[in-house]
Design a protein around this motif. Structure first.
Motif, mmCIF file in Angstrom:
data_model
loop_
_atom_site.group_PDB
_atom_site.id
_atom_site.type_symbol
_atom_site.label_atom_id
_atom_site.label_comp_id
_atom_site.label_asym_id
_atom_site.label_seq_id
_atom_site.Cartn_x
_atom_site.Cartn_y
_atom_site.Cartn_z
ATOM 1 N N ARG A 183 33.960 13.543 94.659
ATOM 2 C CA ARG A 183 34.830 13.205 95.781
ATOM 3 C C ARG A 183 34.715 11.704 96.006
ATOM 4 O O ARG A 183 33.623 11.142 96.031
ATOM 5 N N TYR A 184 35.860 11.041 96.200
ATOM 6 C CA TYR A 184 35.920 9.591 96.286
ATOM 7 C C TYR A 184 36.308 9.170 97.707
ATOM 8 O O TYR A 184 37.245 9.723 98.294
ATOM 9 N N PHE A 185 35.592 8.163 98.225
ATOM 10 C CA PHE A 185 35.818 7.674 99.581
ATOM 11 C C PHE A 185 36.217 6.197 99.543
ATOM 12 O O PHE A 185 35.718 5.428 98.712
ATOM 13 N N GLU A 189 36.548 7.230 104.220
ATOM 14 C CA GLU A 189 37.568 8.276 104.302
ATOM 15 C C GLU A 189 37.775 8.893 102.921
ATOM 16 O O GLU A 189 37.983 8.174 101.941
ATOM 17 N N PRO A 190 37.733 10.231 102.781
ATOM 18 C CA PRO A 190 37.985 10.837 101.470
ATOM 19 C C PRO A 190 39.429 10.619 101.043
ATOM 20 O O PRO A 190 40.356 10.911 101.803
ATOM 21 N N VAL A 191 39.630 10.093 99.835
ATOM 22 C CA VAL A 191 40.980 9.778 99.375
ATOM 23 C C VAL A 191 41.376 10.541 98.111
ATOM 24 O O VAL A 191 42.563 10.687 97.831
ATOM 25 N N GLN A 192 40.391 11.020 97.353
ATOM 26 C CA GLN A 192 40.746 11.780 96.158
ATOM 27 C C GLN A 192 39.569 12.619 95.679
ATOM 28 O O GLN A 192 38.411 12.365 96.026
ATOM 29 N N LEU A 193 39.903 13.640 94.890
ATOM 30 C CA LEU A 193 38.919 14.467 94.197
ATOM 31 C C LEU A 193 39.090 14.226 92.706
ATOM 32 O O LEU A 193 40.175 13.886 92.239
ATOM 33 N N THR A 249 38.556 19.638 101.963
ATOM 34 C CA THR A 249 37.655 18.643 101.370
ATOM 35 C C THR A 249 38.172 17.223 101.574
ATOM 36 O O THR A 249 37.390 16.281 101.739
ATOM 37 N N LEU A 250 39.497 17.058 101.588
ATOM 38 C CA LEU A 250 40.097 15.731 101.761
ATOM 39 C C LEU A 250 40.486 15.445 103.212
ATOM 40 O O LEU A 250 41.053 14.385 103.505
ATOM 41 N N ASN A 251 40.199 16.390 104.113
ATOM 42 C CA ASN A 251 40.571 16.222 105.532
ATOM 43 C C ASN A 251 42.066 15.984 105.702
ATOM 44 O O ASN A 251 42.493 15.144 106.486
ATOM 45 N N LEU A 252 42.870 16.720 104.955
ATOM 46 C CA LEU A 252 44.319 16.542 104.999
ATOM 47 C C LEU A 252 44.919 17.295 106.180
ATOM 48 O O LEU A 252 44.586 18.448 106.416
ATOM 49 N N PRO A 253 45.830 16.666 106.920
ATOM 50 C CA PRO A 253 46.564 17.377 107.962
ATOM 51 C C PRO A 253 47.655 18.233 107.340
ATOM 52 O O PRO A 253 47.997 18.054 106.159
#
Length: 295
Positions: A183-185, A189-193, A249-253
């Motif tokens: 997981r990339y921050f 903020e998590p932005v991609q897997l 995992t990405l905290n996506l709305p």
């Protein structure tokens, strides 16, 4: 602040704001919250609103395109057509489509001014900083864009690869791979897997197959030390909506899709030694490619 400027920031028509100010229409909870945010009123306007469901918004929003000067008038009007019904003190039932529309509008208001983190295509693998400073390609491009990078390896396992990955890596039926899940921050903020698939004959018993934390340089630096240096890449870009696990995992709305980039690395002999499926937030990342065109 002029009414025109306020209307643009709050996503309501200027005429509607004038009617509210003059008492011709009651203020809605949605309007109060929008104005609180625009005017930094810390909830003072929201606390003054005690009306019922907001039944006047569709009319005001349908006139948005005709009353607010905006270069992307049609897009802005479409983004503000959602109907958000709420009563003071309790939340009314909201459909999935309404959640998606509201999320789209809020992200357009609060996130669109921030430039996305740009994935720099082939440049990210050819940048000298990757080798000289022992940085990962993600760390290099994030740092170049003024963002603070961090990578978290969540799991390492041996698995059968998906069929598209097996085809990219030229694997035989039944061949296993080492799967590294990252997981990339950017700025926390998590932005991609990233799901990286490595043939077992490539990684053997190295740290790539056994350890979560790798030495400086990450996966690609470790592969180079094993004799596999990227000479050519192949990437395929698609989009879709995220799975529930990806969204969490990405905290996506709700309503925000993901960019799916399937990457493969080849050495100078054309041998495919690594494949990664990147799942990127479409509201936080973008992909850029620059290529020479033969005459």
């Amino acid at each position: 602040m002029s009414f025109r400027d306020l209307a643009k920031k709050a996503y309501f028509s200027r005429s509607y704001l004038c009617e509210v100010e003059n008492g011709k229409k009651p203020p809605s909870l949605h309007l109060a919250k929008a104005l609180d945010a625009c005017l930094n009123a810390e909830g003072q306007l929201t606390r003054l609103v005690t009306t019922g469901p907001d039944d006047q918004e569709p009319e005001s929003r349908s006139r948005f395109a005709a009353t607010v000067d905006c270069p992307d008038r049609d897009v802005e009007a479409w983004r503000t057509r959602s109907t958000w019904s709420a009563q003071a003190g309790r939340t009314a039932p909201v459909s999935a489509s309404q959640w998606a529309q509201v999320a789209t509008m809020l992200y357009d208001v609060f996130v669109r001014s921030r430039p996305p983190l740009m994935r720099l295509g082939p440049v990210r693998y050819a940048n000298s900083s990757v080798r000289q400073q022992h940085l990962t390609p993600f760390a290099v491009e994030a740092t170049m864009q003024g963002r603070a990078p961090r990578v978290e390896c969540r799991a390492v396992s041996r698995q059968q690869p998906p069929s598209d990955v097996a085809a990219l890596l030229s694997l035989d039926l039944g061949d296993a791979v080492v799967l590294r899940e990252n997981r990339y921050f950017a700025d926390g903020e998590p932005v991609q897997l990233g799901h990286t698939y490595l043939p077992t004959r490539v990684v053997g018993t190295s740290t790539l197959a056994t350890e979560l934390d790798l030495s400086p340089g990450g996966t690609f630096a470790t592969l180079e030390r094993l004799g596999y240096r990227t000479a050519r890449i192949r990437e395929q870009v698609t989009t879709r909506f995220p799975t529930r696990d990806e969204a969490e995992t990405l905290n996506l709305p709700p309503g925000v899709p993901v960019i799916v980039l399937l990457h493969a690395s080849y050495d100078s002999d054309g041998f495919p030694f690594e494949a990664t499926r990147y799942i990127m937030r479409s509201d936080a990342m973008a992909v850029q490619y620059v290529a020479k065109v033969a005459a």
